[in-house]
Design an enzyme around this catalytic site. Structure first.
Site, mmCIF file in Angstrom:
data_model
loop_
_atom_site.group_PDB
_atom_site.id
_atom_site.type_symbol
_atom_site.label_atom_id
_atom_site.label_comp_id
_atom_site.label_asym_id
_atom_site.label_seq_id
_atom_site.Cartn_x
_atom_site.Cartn_y
_atom_site.Cartn_z
ATOM 1 N N LYS A 101 -6.630 1.967 0.848
ATOM 2 C CA LYS A 101 -6.933 0.968 0.599
ATOM 3 C C LYS A 101 -7.290 0.584 1.651
ATOM 4 O O LYS A 101 -6.143 -0.881 2.324
ATOM 5 C CB LYS A 101 -7.099 0.281 -0.146
ATOM 6 C CG LYS A 101 -8.497 -0.732 -1.526
ATOM 7 C CD LYS A 101 -7.981 -0.889 -2.526
ATOM 8 C CE LYS A 101 -9.006 -2.097 -3.249
ATOM 9 N NZ LYS A 101 -9.136 -2.670 -4.104
ATOM 10 N N ARG A 158 0.776 -1.297 0.288
ATOM 11 C CA ARG A 158 0.770 0.005 0.102
ATOM 12 C C ARG A 158 1.125 1.341 0.527
ATOM 13 O O ARG A 158 0.466 2.642 -0.833
ATOM 14 C CB ARG A 158 -1.273 -0.125 1.573
ATOM 15 C CG ARG A 158 -1.570 -1.122 1.378
ATOM 16 C CD ARG A 158 -2.818 -1.329 0.059
ATOM 17 N NE ARG A 158 -4.234 -1.439 0.358
ATOM 18 C CZ ARG A 158 -3.957 -3.663 0.263
ATOM 19 N NH1 ARG A 158 -3.023 -3.871 -1.612
ATOM 20 N NH2 ARG A 158 -5.374 -3.639 0.445
#
Length: 397
Positions: free
Chosen positions: A375, A341
């Site tokens: 996310k 991420r």
């Protein structure tokens, strides 16, 4: 040169054991041919013309067998030809020598007949038939003139020493071939697995899965590589990736990190697994800086520099070996997911750290705080490190 000669009849698709047996068979043929030359010359010097002629017939027959083997690449016919030629020459050699009773010492060479594997039973049966035939025909061969006692003594010494030397040389050659094959196999295994993991597999561990309290994971992605790959030739795409990742592999070895895998144009490494280390975060940042520095002078195409987007995170993880036929050392856990991420939400040309890594390295470099939406996690405070503001450490120690 010798290596190329031994590869006569080899096939790239051969299994390692078959390759060893082929090389051994070729080496054996050449040894027998060399011995036949020496014996033929000796027989000529002793005025034993018939045995000398048999020696050179053997050389011709072995040469023909090698040429056939080179064309067909089939080991079985070569081994059968070696056995048949050898026994035929030995049997015919009994005639000028005066029969079995007078020259049974010559048959010590029969011990070199291939008796291993599937050929064992037929080869041994052929030996038995030849010996029985020699015994049965012995009375009809006794009229041949006999050499002097001195010549007999020399021939007896040759028949004892030379086969022994040949047998010992072949044993050493086969042992060397197996050692070489094992070294090649180990080298291939180390290309896909860490050394400590490979050793555990070789010792018989079936399931390798280890938990690590603290590791640092790095994901690096080549910025704008997908459009580049779409417009360039496959050869150019592979060439660029190979150049970049080869440099990264060198850096991973220098800084003591473990390369896990490449995923498209992304590169994944970890520090702290499979060998735990206290400085896993610092070592990973040092490598990240070196990665950015090493691609700084490279270009994807004319005027288009290579830039990286890099994410780093620290935390617990599980690592282990997956697969049965094609092994792979992989790593799982929150640290891996978070590093991914950090890369995907990162800034081109910069290194983005999760707070877990920043806490371990905040005194080493100057970081810029940043708030991002991650996310599956939500809002996070991350930290950017600008590679252009610091220099990578040349000495990882």
């Amino acid at each position: 040169m010798l290596a190329r000669v031994l590869e006569i009849g080899s096939d790239p698709a051969d299994e390692p054991d078959l390759r060893i047996r082929k090389r051994t068979a070729v080496a054996t043929v050449f040894v027998f041919m060399a011995v036949a030359v020496a014996i033929g010359v000796t027989d000529i010097a002793l005025a034993r013309l018939v045995p000398a002629a048999l020696a050179f017939i053997q050389i011709l027959a072995f040469t023909t067998s090698l040429l056939m083997f080179r064309r067909t690449r089939r080991l079985g016919p070569l081994v059968a030809a070696m056995a048949a030629i050898g026994m035929a020459i030995l049997f015919l050699g009994l005639i000028p020598a005066g029969g079995f009773a007078q020259s049974s010492g010559d048959l010590v060479w029969i011990l070199l007949v291939p008796l291993g594997g599937h050929a064992a039973a037929p080869a041994f049966g052929s030996v038995v038939v030849m010996v029985l035939a020699a015994v049965a025909l012995d009375p009809y061969m006794r009229g041949a003139p006999q050499p002097s006692e001195e010549v007999k003594l020399v021939l007896s010494a040759i028949n004892l020493l030379v086969p022994t030397a040949v047998a010992l040389g072949l044993v050493l050659f086969i042992d060397g071939e197996r050692v070489r094959a094992k070294a090649e196999s180990d080298a291939l295994l180390l290309n896909v697995l860490p050394r400590s993991i490979a050793e555990r597999l070789k010792q018989g561990e079936r399931v390798i899965a280890d938990y690590y309290d603290e590791v640092t994971v790095l994901f690096a992605d080549v910025v704008e590589f997908t459009p580049f790959a779409a417009r360039e030739t496959p050869a150019r795409v592979v060439d660029v990736l190979n150049e970049i990742f080869s440099r990264f592999d060198t850096l991973a070895e220098r800084y003591g990190l473990e390369k896990i895998k490449t995923i498209g144009d992304a590169y994944l490494v970890v520090a702290g697994a499979p060998e735990p280390r206290q400085d896993h975060a610092a070592a990973t940042l040092d490598m990240a800086l070196a990665m950015h520095a090493t691609v700084g002078s490279a270009e994807m195409s004319a005027g288009v520099p290579i830039r990286l987007r890099t994410g780093v995170a620290s935390g617990p993880a599980v690592a282990g070996v997956i697969g049965h036929r094609k092994f792979s050392y992989d790593i799982w856990g929150d640290a891996v997911n978070l590093a991914s991420r950090m890369e995907s939400t990162g800034v081109p040309g910069s290194i983005q750290l999760a707070e877990s890594t920043w806490r371990l390295c905040r005194d080493r470099y100057s970081f810029t705080p940043r708030d991002v939406e991650v996310k599956g996690i939500g809002a996070m405070r991350t930290y950017l490190l600008d590679p252009s503001s610091v220099s990578p450490r040349d000495d990882p120690d």
